[in-house]
Design a protein around this motif. Structure first.
Motif, PDB file in Angstrom:
ATOM      1  N   THR A  64       0.806  -1.225   0.000  1.00  0.00           N
ATOM      2  CA  THR A  64       0.000   0.000   0.000  1.00  0.00           C
ATOM      3  C   THR A  64       0.838   1.274   0.000  1.00  0.00           C
ATOM      4  O   THR A  64       0.328   2.352  -0.329  1.00  0.00           O
ATOM      5  N   GLY A  65       2.112   1.153   0.408  1.00  0.00           N
ATOM      6  CA  GLY A  65       2.969   2.334   0.474  1.00  0.00           C
ATOM      7  C   GLY A  65       2.755   3.176   1.717  1.00  0.00           C
ATOM      8  O   GLY A  65       3.388   4.224   1.869  1.00  0.00           O
ATOM      9  N   THR A  66       1.864   2.741   2.606  1.00  0.00           N
ATOM     10  CA  THR A  66       1.582   3.528   3.818  1.00  0.00           C
ATOM     11  C   THR A  66       2.608   3.214   4.906  1.00  0.00           C
ATOM     12  O   THR A  66       3.175   2.121   4.960  1.00  0.00           O
ATOM     13  N   TYR A  67       2.833   4.190   5.775  1.00  0.00           N
ATOM     14  CA  TYR A  67       3.733   4.005   6.915  1.00  0.00           C
ATOM     15  C   TYR A  67       2.953   3.410   8.079  1.00  0.00           C
ATOM     16  O   TYR A  67       1.868   3.872   8.423  1.00  0.00           O
ATOM     17  N   GLN A  68       3.533   2.375   8.698  1.00  0.00           N
ATOM     18  CA  GLN A  68       2.874   1.659   9.783  1.00  0.00           C
ATOM     19  C   GLN A  68       3.897   1.297  10.853  1.00  0.00           C
ATOM     20  O   GLN A  68       5.102   1.284  10.601  1.00  0.00           O
ATOM     21  N   LEU A  69       3.395   0.996  12.057  1.00  0.00           N
ATOM     22  CA  LEU A  69       4.244   0.500  13.138  1.00  0.00           C
ATOM     23  C   LEU A  69       4.162  -1.014  13.183  1.00  0.00           C
ATOM     24  O   LEU A  69       3.066  -1.580  13.165  1.00  0.00           O
ATOM     25  N   GLN A  70       5.306  -1.650  13.222  1.00  0.00           N
ATOM     26  CA  GLN A  70       5.367  -3.107  13.301  1.00  0.00           C
ATOM     27  C   GLN A  70       6.041  -3.482  14.614  1.00  0.00           C
ATOM     28  O   GLN A  70       7.160  -3.040  14.901  1.00  0.00           O
ATOM     29  N   THR A  71       5.351  -4.264  15.453  1.00  0.00           N
ATOM     30  CA  THR A  71       5.888  -4.614  16.765  1.00  0.00           C
ATOM     31  C   THR A  71       6.063  -6.122  16.897  1.00  0.00           C
ATOM     32  O   THR A  71       5.220  -6.894  16.461  1.00  0.00           O
ATOM     33  N   LYS A  72       7.177  -6.520  17.503  1.00  0.00           N
ATOM     34  CA  LYS A  72       7.428  -7.944  17.770  1.00  0.00           C
ATOM     35  C   LYS A  72       6.781  -8.369  19.080  1.00  0.00           C
ATOM     36  O   LYS A  72       6.444  -9.531  19.263  1.00  0.00           O
TER      37      LYS A  72
END
Length: 502
Positions: A70-78
């Motif tokens: 999508t090209g959107t900025y997101q937060l990815q958490t482990k």
């Protein structure tokens, strides 16, 4: 929030972080650029820095990514971090990058004879310390405080109530319920068992409630025991707050052991009043009722003001006070009126949106009328001259919000009428109705078979409805997304027709 202890650049990156994390599917570069009014080159630089700082702040457990699809900025958490945890910790990370709070914390813990001595101890240049001290001095002005390097026990001087309130809001706005280092303070100062034991809801206090109590206790002990600054309260203040002392239970035994009784009683009076105004839900409804009844039976001017204000609000908005609604409204209102009478410090800079209730309520003609009526009522009160004379916008805003909330607590809730028609599977219509009743208060729902009388129509086919009627086209009962969208649509109906309309 004006007093965030962040630099301008850090504040902007913090706002970018919140925009991304609050967006369900992330935000594109262009959306972020438009929302925060940034140029392409500036946003590119900030996004790059934010990505590095997020990874550093959370030790690689959380990353800022750009979704390849999508090209959107997101937060990815482990790790399963909550939104509150992520926001509070990145806030603390940016505060620590700024020197302003670092300087304040050092002033609260130590005494320095000169700015140069402070700079040497903190391994900073004198010019950097001067710069941060100027910022702190500006923040202290509304609280009647000042910074002094003259010989004495405390570098923060001036109005003692103001200094303590400033210290509390500073620590709370920085740490909230995140980890707080006890470095520089005795462990016993952070043990809140004695103050917790005084209140009814000791066993169910959340981390944020405990954190607030810890900061209140820490600041009190530090100012009294380390910096030799006792609170001086007028007889009128002590008289006006006396009914908040509801038990004989000892509070802060460290103070009782080391202070003359008169000084201890003043500290106790302030503590038992201030905790009610700063920490939510410490008392049971029974205790609040006892406090309210004691005020009502008294001849205190502050109680007369409160009763008169509540009566005018009741008459203007045609309220039928419920017992619980009345008690809670009176309880919070008298706390605020005591604050206006005896403290009246404008804490505007420590609240988001400058304490404006327009951020949570649609600013339309109906609500504008409500706000104007509330303002008119306040302006008719004898204590209004004090607010108006000192131009305390924050105090005026929070008083208006308190009254608005009191109206909402006691206003009989409305309802919405829903018509459900499902032609493809006849029994499913009743299933939809049950789902709605399982989720929402049945008293707020009226089911009707007449589409012309409904506020909201749910159907798997085209229906002729009134222009003002909301319509939800539900044609695929096997699609979970359809159910989710239906619930979202009902939520919006409740928000518009019940929450936003007094």
């Amino acid at each position: 929030m004006r007093n965030s202890f962040m630099g301008k650049k850090e504040r902007l990156k913090f706002e970018l972080f919140k925009s991304i994390i609050f967006s369900r599917n992330g935000l594109s570069f262009n959306e972020l650029m438009q929302k925060h009014n940034l140029t392409k080159s500036t946003l590119s630089r900030y996004i790059h820095e934010l990505g590095q700082e997020v990874e550093l702040a959370f030790s690689g457990e959380t990353n800022l990514i750009q979704n390849p699809k999508t090209g959107t900025y997101q937060l990815q958490t482990k790790a399963p971090y909550s939104l509150g945890y992520l926001i509070d910790y990145i806030h603390l990370f940016y505060v620590n990058k700024s020197g302003t709070f670092f300087i304040l914390d050092a002033l609260l813990k130590n005494h320095y004879s000169t700015i140069e001595a402070m700079a040497l101890d903190l391994h900073m240049s004198s010019s950097s310390v001067y710069k941060q001290l100027r910022a702190l001095k500006e923040m202290l002005i509304p609280f009647g405080g000042k910074i002094s390097f003259e010989q004495g026990a405390s570098p923060l001087r001036g109005d003692e109530l103001g200094v303590r309130l400033f210290s509390f809001y500073s620590y709370w706005s920085v740490f909230k319920s995140t980890e707080f280092t006890s470095n520089g303070y005795p462990e016993s100062w952070l043990n809140i068992e004695s103050i917790e034991a005084y209140f009814d809801h000791t066993r169910s206090l959340s981390e944020s409630q405990q954190a607030k109590l810890r900061f209140i206790q820490l600041i009190t002990l530090k100012r009294v025991l380390r910096q030799k600054k006792n609170i001086e309260l007028s007889d009128s203040f002590i008289e006006d707050t006396a009914f908040f002392d509801t038990k004989d239970t000892e509070v802060l035994p460290l103070l009782k052991q080391r202070l003359p009784d008169k000084l201890y009683q003043a500290e106790r009076a302030l503590l038992l009043y201030a905790t009610r105004g700063l920490v939510y839900n410490l008392d049971s409804l029974e205790t609040k009722k006892k406090i309210v009844q004691n005020y009502e039976k008294s001849s205190l001017t502050i109680a007369i003001y409160t009763t008169r204000l509540m009566r005018q609000v009741q008459e203007e908005f045609k309220l039928a006070y419920t017992e619980e609604g009345y008690i809670n409204f009176y309880f919070y209102l008298i706390i605020l009126l005591i604050y206006i009478k005896h403290i009246n410090i404008d804490i505007l800079g420590y609240y988001k949106n400058e304490l404006s209730f327009h951020s949570m309520i649609d600013y339309d003609e109906t609500n504008l009328d409500i706000f104007q009526k509330i303002t008119t009522i306040i302006e008719q009160q004898e204590f209004y001259s004090k607010i108006n004379k000192e131009s305390l916008k924050g105090v005026m805003s929070i008083l208006s919000l308190t009254i608005y909330s009191g109206i909402y607590l006691n206003k009989k809730s409305g309802n919405i009428s829903i018509c459900v028609i499902f032609n493809n599977n006849l029994i499913l219509a009743d299933g939809i109705k049950k789902v709605i009743l399982d989720i929402y208060n049945p008293d707020r729902i009226i089911f009707t078979n007449d589409v012309t009388m409904a506020d909201f129509v749910i159907s798997d086919s085209y229906e002729m409805v009134n222009p003002e009627t909301d319509y939800f086209y539900f044609d695929d009962q096997l699609n979970p997304k359809q159910w989710e969208l239906m619930i979202d649509a009902i939520n919006q109906m409740f928000y518009k027709t019940i929450f936003l309309r007094l």
